[in-house]
Design a protein around this motif. Structure first.
Motif, PDB file in Angstrom:
ATOM      1  N   GLN A 234       0.819  -1.219   0.000  1.00  0.00           N
ATOM      2  CA  GLN A 234       0.000   0.000   0.000  1.00  0.00           C
ATOM      3  C   GLN A 234       0.848   1.262   0.000  1.00  0.00           C
ATOM      4  N   ASN A 235       1.950   1.255   0.739  1.00  0.00           N
ATOM      5  CA  ASN A 235       2.815   2.429   0.750  1.00  0.00           C
ATOM      6  C   ASN A 235       3.351   2.726  -0.647  1.00  0.00           C
ATOM      7  N   VAL A 236       3.828   1.689  -1.320  1.00  0.00           N
ATOM      8  CA  VAL A 236       4.368   1.854  -2.665  1.00  0.00           C
ATOM      9  C   VAL A 236       3.297   2.367  -3.615  1.00  0.00           C
ATOM     10  N   GLN A 237       2.086   1.880  -3.474  1.00  0.00           N
ATOM     11  CA  GLN A 237       0.984   2.344  -4.318  1.00  0.00           C
ATOM     12  C   GLN A 237       0.733   3.831  -4.112  1.00  0.00           C
ATOM     13  N   PHE A 238       0.808   4.274  -2.872  1.00  0.00           N
ATOM     14  CA  PHE A 238       0.637   5.699  -2.590  1.00  0.00           C
ATOM     15  C   PHE A 238       1.784   6.516  -3.181  1.00  0.00           C
TER      16      PHE A 238
END
Length: 204
Positions: A7-11
């Motif tokens: 999720q962090n990478v997606q953000f």
């Protein structure tokens, strides 16, 4: 490729890709039929949109300039607010903020060219540091009314934000703020050169 499901990478990717959308270029081409990267300062920001379009359509220039400013700021606001909404940590929020500015200044849609980053920078700062950003906007507004040089007014506003953030939040980790400030300063180097040469145009 499993890291893409983090999720962090997606953000981070969303912040960079959304931040890179060149709204000024799109609006000027769509509604005025001009490529602002080939005119004026070559920047995709609101000031150059206003300056270039004003030559043929002053009324439209104001509308497109205002729309560019609002959209460039909004894309910074949107990604940071989204990170807050989904409960991302402060460090993730700050990196999202930084990447939104990096995206605008080094857009993946423009072969890593881009704008000066002021509106997007103020957008992310408005969410992360609302009081220093309000102070910065006051400084910018006074400078813009008196000096009437967009680049210098923006840098004075940025300086006001940095000082206010250190005074109001002395224990805060200021590296993201300083990094964003460095990017904005770096992108304004051509303006400083023109300023020292007496060639920087005033906003009229």
């Amino acid at each position: 490729m499993d890291f893409l499901f983090n999720q962090n990478v997606q953000f981070y990717l969303a912040a960079y890709l959304l931040g890179g959308i060149p709204f000024g270029l799109i609006l000027a081409k769509l509604f005025a039929g001009v490529n602002i990267t080939d005119a004026g300062s070559g920047s995709i920001g609101a000031t150059n949109v206003l300056r270039v379009v004003k030559e043929t359509n002053p009324a439209l220039a104001k509308k497109l300039g205002a729309a560019t400013l609002a959209l460039d700021a909004f894309k910074g606001i949107a990604v940071v607010l989204a990170a807050k909404y989904f409960g991302m940590s402060d460090s993730v929020q700050w990196l999202v903020a930084v990447l939104a500015v990096v995206g605008h200044c080094f857009s993946p849609y423009m072969w890593f060219e881009g704008g000066k980053g002021v509106a997007t920078g103020m957008g992310v700062m408005a969410v992360m540091l609302p009081i220093p950003t309000a102070i910065a906007l006051v400084v910018w507004g006074v400078a813009a009314k008196t000096i009437r040089i967009s680049s210098l007014s923006s840098m004075l506003g940025l300086l006001g934000l940095i000082i206010a953030s250190f005074v109001l939040y002395p224990s805060m980790f200021h590296a993201p703020v300083l990094f964003i400030a460095f990017i904005l300063f770096y992108k304004h180097i051509p303006n400083f050169v023109r300023l020292f040469k007496g060639e920087e145009k005033r906003v009229v």
